[in-house]
Design an enzyme around this catalytic site. Structure first.
Site, PDB file in Angstrom:
ATOM      1  CG  ASN A 336     -50.419 117.136  44.249  1.00 28.87           C
ATOM      2  OD1 ASN A 336     -50.134 116.275  45.055  1.00 28.87           O
ATOM      3  ND2 ASN A 336     -50.368 116.958  42.932  1.00 28.87           N
ATOM      4  CD  GLU A 369     -58.150 114.010  41.816  1.00 26.53           C
ATOM      5  OE1 GLU A 369     -57.795 114.314  42.972  1.00 26.53           O
ATOM      6  OE2 GLU A 369     -58.289 112.823  41.434  1.00 26.53           O
ATOM      7  CD  GLU A 391     -59.180 109.387  47.434  1.00 23.86           C
ATOM      8  OE1 GLU A 391     -59.994 109.711  46.551  1.00 23.86           O
ATOM      9  OE2 GLU A 391     -58.034 109.878  47.512  1.00 23.86           O
TER      10      GLU A 391
HETATM   11  N1  BES Z   1     -55.991 110.921  45.973  1.00 23.29           N
HETATM   12  C1  BES Z   1     -56.151 110.151  44.807  1.00 23.29           C
HETATM   13  C2  BES Z   1     -54.841 109.769  44.161  1.00 23.29           C
HETATM   14  C3  BES Z   1     -54.198 108.560  44.769  1.00 23.29           C
HETATM   15  C4  BES Z   1     -54.632 107.316  44.435  1.00 23.29           C
HETATM   16  C5  BES Z   1     -53.188 108.672  45.676  1.00 23.29           C
HETATM   17  C6  BES Z   1     -54.048 106.206  45.030  1.00 23.29           C
HETATM   18  C7  BES Z   1     -52.628 107.573  46.259  1.00 23.29           C
HETATM   19  C8  BES Z   1     -53.049 106.326  45.927  1.00 23.29           C
HETATM   20  C9  BES Z   1     -56.979 110.888  43.779  1.00 23.29           C
HETATM   21  O1  BES Z   1     -57.857 111.806  44.287  1.00 23.29           O
HETATM   22  C10 BES Z   1     -57.817 109.852  43.097  1.00 23.29           C
HETATM   23  O2  BES Z   1     -58.693 109.329  43.706  1.00 23.29           O
HETATM   24  N2  BES Z   1     -57.520 109.577  41.845  1.00 23.29           N
HETATM   25  C11 BES Z   1     -58.218 108.585  41.062  1.00 23.29           C
HETATM   26  C12 BES Z   1     -59.000 109.225  39.969  1.00 23.29           C
HETATM   27  C13 BES Z   1     -60.328 109.666  40.469  1.00 23.29           C
HETATM   28  C14 BES Z   1     -61.193 110.238  39.440  1.00 23.29           C
HETATM   29  C15 BES Z   1     -61.083 108.550  41.082  1.00 23.29           C
HETATM   30  C16 BES Z   1     -57.219 107.663  40.436  1.00 23.29           C
HETATM   31  O3  BES Z   1     -56.047 107.967  40.480  1.00 23.29           O
HETATM   32  O4  BES Z   1     -57.646 106.645  39.882  1.00 23.29           O
HETATM   33 ZN    ZN Z   2     -59.421 110.960  45.244  1.00 19.54          ZN
END
Ligand code: BES
Ligand code: ZN
Length: 963
Positions: A336, A369, A391
């Protein structure tokens, strides 16, 4: 011509570019000047598509929220400034589970268009709401839609939801937090919940004095209301997508620091966890400073400056980042804008109980992030089909930024694992192209997978190597600048990179004139492929629009290498009638030989090709340091030459190349393309291996085989493999100390080796673990973090040990520590205990938080004694699980994969199939909509084939070794 051919082949192979908005119509339903009936009875929902119409665009949201942390509900109002493009009577937007009590429409001067409240219609299937305006809204005009609404604070992990934490004195406290990505902003407030509807947000939150409120932007003004409540008014945000909006009401404490460029960064956590925020704060400051330099786009304005700023309608500064650890959080973290939320284990670092890999994890998550603040927040993909632009980039930037800021963490060692995981998924039939169509919330949710993250990152890694660091960096900076505060497609990225490359070619041309270089020399200087025709779009389309990973087969013929490319599939063989033949990639090949230290390059754009390597070459290693996303098979005596090379002089190859060879060989054995004894011979050099990465790669395969035969209860092979591993790796196991000393790499090796040795029942290991466990119980001291999980797992095998661990788990305030204990609790051989773990967390979520349920189920399933139990729980509680997490979420996917990954028989495959597909049974019927169930079935198929192809060879190879 080449490009045409590729596109033709891609479309034959069923690959088509997914359009960004196929259903986004710009035509409104027919407007009417007539006065409608007052009720909604005779009005029908005016819109039938999943995506919103494009003829009304939100410009600015004024959002006021008032959560009640005692009643666990909230009320709110939103005034949305709209730009109407075509005449219409309807505003269609998203809302899910909200009670909308009032709807009014105002003109630009804030005058009501009608003196009656407007009819509000809902289409729950599409999570949409339509508001009818009796007066036509005219194209080209702006209006304000005003809505009053209310809802309960969510019980799950989406929308505006409740989280709790316990203090050391046993008090339970509530907080309210948000998670919106990808499609849950609509659960918190009515909005145009699609990434391309970027708007400004002015958020206000009412709270009690005991709490603080946080949102994307800094607080601009706090007003004391008549009833004693406080209202925080946050500064107007930059233009952003709805999924990036966030707000939190809690009683957390924070620590803050300022970057060299003056950005204030704060880290928040529950009051008693405050002392574990310091590492994250330091890391965030360091990483932010790195990104500002790398992207050459400042993250401007410290909080103080914003606070004294006069209110302007459109702010130009992105919000300074707050990082918050939320006690109940389904994902790992969420970017966010300006209010990044984390699971506690992803942000809090306790030097006493966090291991070396915990530190790497926290650093990588923060890096990920923060990268999103540019990739994703500043520039957002047009639609979810290209979520990899968010991502994949954020995952790759983790490596670039942490490598630069924390070189000692040696995160480049982990990049291979990222690519191996991508290949694992991509070499199954059920994989998908990086850019794939996704329309429904479940399909969109499922896009957050290994393909978007890991394949995305690995393809970018390959591209960076191909273009050079400099061109890559300039290209992405160009892309970020060009599409700031708006949305982009894949093509926009390729164009930005290609433009830089063109400027570079010009630069080389002038450089050549100035320095009297030949163009080849000049290009070499800039490390470019001079003279090579480059059509970046055609090349990258083969990687992003086409499924799969290529296998390049290399045959030596005199001074030539004959090359052949095809799709690599683990569950199919070229002799199968269904073998896919219409796959073609543009592969930037690289190779090294024994005759020079330089890296040779060749762009392979046809199915077969050849390169001249010279007669005198002794060995060739293709795909140098595994920078390319492809596997390599060496025909003829190719593998034997490399096996010999590793035996004679393994350091002739880099550790990355050695790891890559091990990975390739074992992948080929799974596919039935190489005999298993060749792969086992290849790792026969590992006794002289001193690098953690290849050592763990080789050992990892042996461990995986052990787990398959152990679970299938094949006693002779299980016993022999166990004896072989403990005998072969004896020296390196004995060299490990039970401490936290050494480099991150040494610590990782220790942690994994000792865990395996104890799992295999190695007596010295078990004895030492038992001693440490007794000492820990008696003295209440802290164990070295790297070996804690192993020690706990050994201790958990006794009744008293298990009970003490459960007790510690219940009272511990450190989530990282609790995670290690949970893993130990789930390793018990007593099925009653395993039942207790799973049952209590499914039904109560009190002792073991619901957020940890997916990993708990996966841990129990990994335990041979727990496997069936985990699977039956999933069947029994399926609908509860889907209610708690969402279909398509990380957690549901973890549960499906976690409980089926160990199956390896046709009976088990049939059982899973029967349970998932609705026409036979109805148990997991929604699961049949998921891609992940195909992946699960492919996994089982792969295990079955592995046993058929390799068990016999493994048995006789072990017999020979042990004789
Ligand atoms: N944008 C994602 C969070 C997310 C994940 C939103 C799935 C909607 C669905 C965030 O940036 C992310 O990728 N988080 C990862 C951790 C990261 C270090 C790879 C997660 O939640 O595993
Ligand atoms: Zn992410």
């Amino acid at each position: 011509m080449v490009r045409f051919l590729v596109l033709a082949l891609l479309s034959l192979a069923g690959v088509t570019q997914t359009s960004a908005s196929p259903t986004q119509a710009s035509e409104p339903p027919n407007p009417t000047e007539e006065q409608p009936p007052l009720g909604t009875g005779s009005l029908s929902f005016p819109w039938s598509h999943l995506r919103l119409p494009g003829y009304i665009v939100p410009l600015h949201y004024h959002l006021l929220l008032h959560p009640n942390l005692t009643m666990l509900s909230y009320s709110g109002t939103v005034r949305i400034e709209l730009q109407v493009q075509n005449n219409t009577n309807w505003v269609v937007l998203h809302s899910k589970g909200l009670r909308i009590t009032t709807a009014t429409m105002l003109d630009q001067n804030l005058a009501h268009l009608s003196d009656k409240v407007l009819p509000v219609l809902h289409n729950p299937t599409h999570e949409q709401t339509a508001i009818f305006s009796p007066r036509v809204l005219s194209g080209g005009q702006k209006y304000f839609l005003f809505l009053e609404f209310g809802a309960e604070l969510g019980e799950g992990f989406y929308g505006f939801y409740r989280s709790t934490y316990r203090t050391s004195s046993g008090e339970t406290r509530n907080l309210a937090s948000t998670h919106f990505e990808p499609t849950s902003a609509r659960m918190a407030f009515p909005c145009f919940d699609e990434p391309s509807f970027k708007a400004n947000y002015s958020v206000s939150i009412r709270r009690s004095r005991a709490h603080i409120a946080l949102s994307n932007m800094p607080v601009e003004q706090t007003v004391v209301l008549d009833d004693g409540l406080m209202e925080d008014r946050f500064a107007v945000s930059v233009r952003m997508s709805s999924y990036l909006v966030a707000f939190i009401v809690c009683d957390f404490r924070s620590v803050s620091a300022t970057t060299a460029s003056g950005v204030k960064v704060s880290v928040y956590a529950a009051p008693e966890k405050w002392q574990h925020t310091h590492y994250a704060l330091k890391a965030a400051v360091k990483l932010l400073e790195f990104y500002e330099k790398y992207f050459n786009i400042k993250y401007p304005l410290p909080k103080q400056v914003v606070e004294t700023k006069v209110i302007i309608e459109v702010a130009t500064s992105p919000p300074p980042p707050d990082l918050v650890a939320i006690p109940d959080f389904q994902a790992g973290a969420m970017e966010n804008w300006g209010l990044i939320t984390f699971r506690e284990t992803s942000l809090l670092y306790d030097p006493a109980t966090s291991s070396g890999s915990d530190r790497v994890w926290v650093t990588m998550v923060i890096a990920h992030e923060l990268a999103h603040q540019w990739f994703g927040n500043l520039v957002t993909m047009q639609w979810w089909n290209d979520i990899w632009l968010n991502e994949g980039f954020a995952r790759y930037m983790e490596y670039i930024s942490v490598n630069a800021t924390y070189p000692k963490l040696r995160v480049e060692d982990y990049l291979v694992d990222t690519c191996f995981a991508a290949i694992g998924r991509d070499s199954l039939n059920s994989s998908r192209p990086i850019s794939s169509a996704a329309e429904s919330p479940t399909q969109i949710e499922e896009m957050f997978d290994t393909v978007s993250y890991n394949k995305g990152a690995c393809v970018l890694h390959m591209l960076r190597h191909y273009l050079t660091d400099q061109v890559f960096q300039s290209g992405i900076v160009r892309y970020l600048r060009r599409y700031s505060y708006s949305n982009a497609h894949n093509q926009d990225l390729w164009d930005s990179l290609a433009n830089v490359r063109r400027s570079f070619k010009l630069y080389i041309f002038y450089y050549k004139l100035e320095h009297c270089y030949s163009s080849r020399q000049a290009a070499k200087n800039a490390n470019l492929y001079a003279g090579e025709h480059l059509d970046l779009t055609s090349m990258m389309n083969t990687w992003t629009l086409q499924t799969g990973v290529p296998l390049v087969t290399v045959t030596r013929q005199g001074s030539h290498l004959l090359l052949k490319q095809e799709r690599f599939l683990r569950t199919a063989h070229p002799s199968d009638p269904a073998w896919p033949s219409l796959f073609l990639w543009h592969i930037p090949l690289t190779y090294r030989t024994d005759t020079s230290t330089s890296i040779h390059r060749h762009l392979m754009t046809t199915l077969t090709d050849s390169v001249d390597v010279g007669e005198e070459v002794g060995w060739v290693k293709v795909n140098v340091d595994m920078a390319g996303y492809y596997l390599v098979h060496y025909d003829g005596s190719g593998w034997d030459d490399l096996i010999q090379l590793l035996k004679d002089n393994h350091t002739a190859l880099t550790f990355m190349d050695r790891t890559h060879l091990i990975h390739n060989a074992f992948q080929l054995t799974t596919a039935g393309r190489l005999s298993l004894d060749k792969a086992l011979d290849l790792i026969g050099y590992l006794r002289s291996e001193s690098h953690t990465v290849p050592l763990l790669e080789g050992l990892g395969y042996l461990e995986a085989f052990y787990r398959i035969v152990e679970r299938r209860d094949i006693p002779d092979v299980t016993q022999n493999l166990r004896t072989y591993i403990l005998w072969y790796f004896r020296d390196v196991i004995d060299r490990q100390t039970w401490s936290d000393k050494g480099s991150v790499s040494e610590r990782r090796l220790r942690s994994e080796l000792l865990s395996l040795a104890c799992h295999l029942g190695d007596l010295p290991c078990l004895k030492q673990a038992q001693r440490s466990f007794t000492h820990w119980l008696d003295s209440n001291s802290t164990l070295p973090a790297d070996v804690a999980e192993t020690v706990y797992s050994v201790g958990a095998q006794e009744d008293t040990g298990w009970a003490s661990l459960l007790q510690t788990y219940t009272h511990s305030l450190s989530e990282t520590h609790k995670h290690k204990i949970l893993s130990a609790l789930a390793s018990s051989r007593d099925t009653n205990k395993l039942t207790r773990c799973v049952q209590s967390s499914i039904l109560e979520g009190e002792v073991i938080r619901t957020q940890d349920l997916d990993s708990l189920i996966a841990m129990v399933a990994r335990n041979p004694r727990g496997h069936h139990l985990a699977w039956s729980y999933v069947q029994k509680y399926w609908s509860t699980l889907v209610d708690k997490f969402q279909l398509g979420s990380f957690s549901i996917r973890n549960i499906i994969i976690g409980t089926t990954a160990q199956f390896s028989s046709t009976e088990e495959l049939t059982e899973v199939r029967l349970l998932i597909f609705p026409w036979q049974y109805h148990l997991l019927s929604e699961a049949s909509q998921l891609r992940v169930t195909e992946v699960a079935m492919d996994n089982i198929q792969k295990n079955i084939l592995w046993l058929q192809r390799n068990l016999g060879t493994l048995r006789s190879w072990l017999d020979q070794q042990i004789d």
